[in-house]
Design a protein around this motif. Structure first.
Motif, mmCIF file in Angstrom:
data_model
loop_
_atom_site.group_PDB
_atom_site.id
_atom_site.type_symbol
_atom_site.label_atom_id
_atom_site.label_comp_id
_atom_site.label_asym_id
_atom_site.label_seq_id
_atom_site.Cartn_x
_atom_site.Cartn_y
_atom_site.Cartn_z
ATOM 1 N N TRP A 275 79.250 47.180 -81.789
ATOM 2 C CA TRP A 275 78.419 46.042 -82.195
ATOM 3 C C TRP A 275 78.604 45.743 -83.679
ATOM 4 O O TRP A 275 78.848 44.596 -84.077
ATOM 5 C CB TRP A 275 76.948 46.341 -81.908
ATOM 6 C CG TRP A 275 76.520 46.132 -80.499
ATOM 7 C CD1 TRP A 275 76.493 47.054 -79.493
ATOM 8 C CD2 TRP A 275 76.028 44.913 -79.909
ATOM 9 N NE1 TRP A 275 76.021 46.495 -78.326
ATOM 10 C CE2 TRP A 275 75.722 45.199 -78.553
ATOM 11 C CE3 TRP A 275 75.804 43.640 -80.397
ATOM 12 C CZ2 TRP A 275 75.228 44.238 -77.688
ATOM 13 C CZ3 TRP A 275 75.299 42.662 -79.540
ATOM 14 C CH2 TRP A 275 75.024 42.968 -78.195
ATOM 15 N N ILE B 36 71.014 48.662 -80.508
ATOM 16 C CA ILE B 36 70.732 47.791 -81.651
ATOM 17 C C ILE B 36 69.240 47.746 -81.955
ATOM 18 O O ILE B 36 68.818 47.791 -83.103
ATOM 19 C CB ILE B 36 71.257 46.367 -81.375
ATOM 20 C CG1 ILE B 36 72.791 46.380 -81.320
ATOM 21 C CG2 ILE B 36 70.791 45.392 -82.444
ATOM 22 C CD1 ILE B 36 73.455 46.796 -82.610
ATOM 23 N N GLN C 146 77.181 51.517 -80.555
ATOM 24 C CA GLN C 146 76.614 50.945 -81.776
ATOM 25 C C GLN C 146 77.711 50.492 -82.729
ATOM 26 O O GLN C 146 77.645 49.392 -83.290
ATOM 27 C CB GLN C 146 75.723 51.975 -82.472
ATOM 28 C CG GLN C 146 75.198 51.518 -83.828
ATOM 29 C CD GLN C 146 74.434 52.613 -84.527
ATOM 30 O OE1 GLN C 146 73.497 53.166 -83.982
ATOM 31 N NE2 GLN C 146 74.844 52.955 -85.743
ATOM 32 N N PHE D 289 70.144 38.381 -81.041
ATOM 33 C CA PHE D 289 70.596 39.476 -80.178
ATOM 34 C C PHE D 289 69.847 39.452 -78.852
ATOM 35 O O PHE D 289 68.758 38.909 -78.735
ATOM 36 C CB PHE D 289 70.331 40.831 -80.839
ATOM 37 C CG PHE D 289 71.119 41.080 -82.093
ATOM 38 C CD1 PHE D 289 72.321 41.759 -82.047
ATOM 39 C CD2 PHE D 289 70.649 40.636 -83.326
ATOM 40 C CE1 PHE D 289 73.045 41.998 -83.200
ATOM 41 C CE2 PHE D 289 71.368 40.871 -84.477
ATOM 42 C CZ PHE D 289 72.567 41.558 -84.419
ATOM 43 N N GLU E 82 80.862 49.888 -75.488
ATOM 44 C CA GLU E 82 79.822 49.016 -76.031
ATOM 45 C C GLU E 82 78.832 49.871 -76.829
ATOM 46 O O GLU E 82 77.629 49.832 -76.603
ATOM 47 C CB GLU E 82 79.103 48.285 -74.883
ATOM 48 C CG GLU E 82 78.154 47.192 -75.328
ATOM 49 C CD GLU E 82 77.456 46.520 -74.153
ATOM 50 O OE1 GLU E 82 76.361 45.971 -74.365
ATOM 51 O OE2 GLU E 82 78.000 46.556 -73.027
ATOM 52 N N PHE F 34 83.195 41.749 -77.132
ATOM 53 C CA PHE F 34 82.138 41.348 -78.063
ATOM 54 C C PHE F 34 82.367 39.871 -78.369
ATOM 55 O O PHE F 34 83.464 39.464 -78.756
ATOM 56 C CB PHE F 34 82.218 42.161 -79.351
ATOM 57 C CG PHE F 34 81.324 41.627 -80.448
ATOM 58 C CD1 PHE F 34 79.994 42.018 -80.533
ATOM 59 C CD2 PHE F 34 81.817 40.725 -81.378
ATOM 60 C CE1 PHE F 34 79.170 41.508 -81.526
ATOM 61 C CE2 PHE F 34 81.002 40.222 -82.380
ATOM 62 C CZ PHE F 34 79.674 40.612 -82.450
#
Length: 338
Positions: free
Chosen positions: A163, A189, A160, A183, A158, A140
């Motif tokens: 993030w 997302i 939710q 984003f 990867e 990230f």
């Protein structure tokens, strides 16, 4: 219609110091509406699912896609495609054809125009894949638009929560909140792009809740326009070339594999001592110098976040003793090299 996304913008803009009149003008709603939602912070708008209406172009879309595919790498103008589908019975206008084919048009090789932002305005966030497969390694990455200072957090997945945890950790690392986060179109997302009209997207409720808590506005880069989020993507390349490759080679020489734990243990000092101290290729200024400027104009962290302890990224977490396959002197040498 007030959407949940607009509700978050109302609260975020108010927290950023904008008055009720200015917020109403920016969002295109009445002052009473803004005032009503500010007085009731817990109030959540409800709305029915938007019905997808059939388009007059639907019967001709397969033909248009075939024509676009057959013409690659070249491009057939919309006016030509309009004439062709009109010959097949299409009775709509040119704009409908243009809107549909726009998403499939290859990126133009135009001269790169750098889009610069003022201090404290934008943070670009992204995930980049380092290694796929069973022992996957992802990163990230969050890069500030003005200073080019970056935060990196390695994970295996990867999802939710990856993030959201990454965003929270990045904002704490920078010790403040920029006005907006940019984003890509990650499915975990963003629920639906342009759900309420062009540029008005339906975001994941958990992201909206975090945005409201921290006071940032989520933005989405335009599809098929990679340059929009170019700052963080350029840093991704720099990260792989200047951090991942040398560290992986050093560990490999010692008979070790680069793991999530090892990468996170080393990336903090690398960011502080190397990445943020280099003369940036575009700004010609050290990111750390500009980061110090940005911190003066960031929105403060919410009380709960401000009270947290020093970030893990700023600590060099030692590898677990049980994982050592070589004498400790080998690892001391690795730390010196990296």
């Amino acid at each position: 219609m007030i959407t949940q996304e607009m509700l978050v913008e109302i609260h975020v803009l108010h927290r950023q110091g904008h008055g009720i009149r200015a917020i109403a003008r920016t969002l295109g709603v009445s002052r009473n509406t803004v005032r009503n939602y500010l007085r009731q912070p817990a109030k959540i708008p409800t709305y029915a699912e938007r019905e997808v209406k059939p388009s007059i172009l639907d019967p001709f879309k397969p033909y248009l896609l075939e024509r676009i595919k057959a013409a690659r790498p070249h491009w057939i103008p919309a006016t030509v495609l309009l004439r062709e589908v009109q010959g097949q019975g299409y009775q709509g206008g040119l704009s409908t054809v243009k809107v549909f084919i726009r998403a499939f048009k290859p990126a133009q090789n135009d001269p790169l125009v750098r889009f610069e932002t003022d201090p404290g305005v934008q943070l670009q966030v992204d995930f980049t894949t380092i290694r796929r497969g069973h022992n996957s390694l992802k990163a990230f990455v969050a890069t500030l638009g003005y200073s080019r200072a970056s935060y990196v957090r390695f994970t295996k997945t990867e999802r939710q929560e990856d993030w959201l945890d990454g965003i929270e950790a990045a904002l704490e690392y920078f010790d403040g909140v920029p006005k907006e986060l940019l984003f890509d179109n990650a499915k975990c997302i963003m629920i639906q792009r342009d759900a309420y009209g062009e540029g008005k997207h339906q975001w994941n409720p958990a992201l909206l809740d975090q945005a409201k808590t921290y006071g940032y506005i989520p933005r989405a880069c335009r599809p098929y326009r990679a340059k929009t989020k170019g700052k963080v993507e350029r840093f991704n390349s720099y990260l792989k070339q200047s951090f991942i490759t040398p560290l992986s080679a050093t560990l490999k020489q010692a008979g070790l594999m680069l793991t999530v734990e090892a990468a996170n243990a080393h990336v903090g000092p690398w960011l502080t001592n190397i990445a943020h101290q280099r003369d940036h290729g575009t700004t010609r200024v050290k990111p750390q110098i500009r980061l110090d400027e940005e911190r003066l104009v960031f929105l403060p962290l919410p009380p709960k976040a401000s009270a947290k302890s020093v970030l893990a990224i700023e600590k060099v977490t030692p590898l677990p003793i049980e994982s050592f396959q070589h004498p400790l002197a080998v690892y001391d040498q690795l730390l010196e090299v990296c």
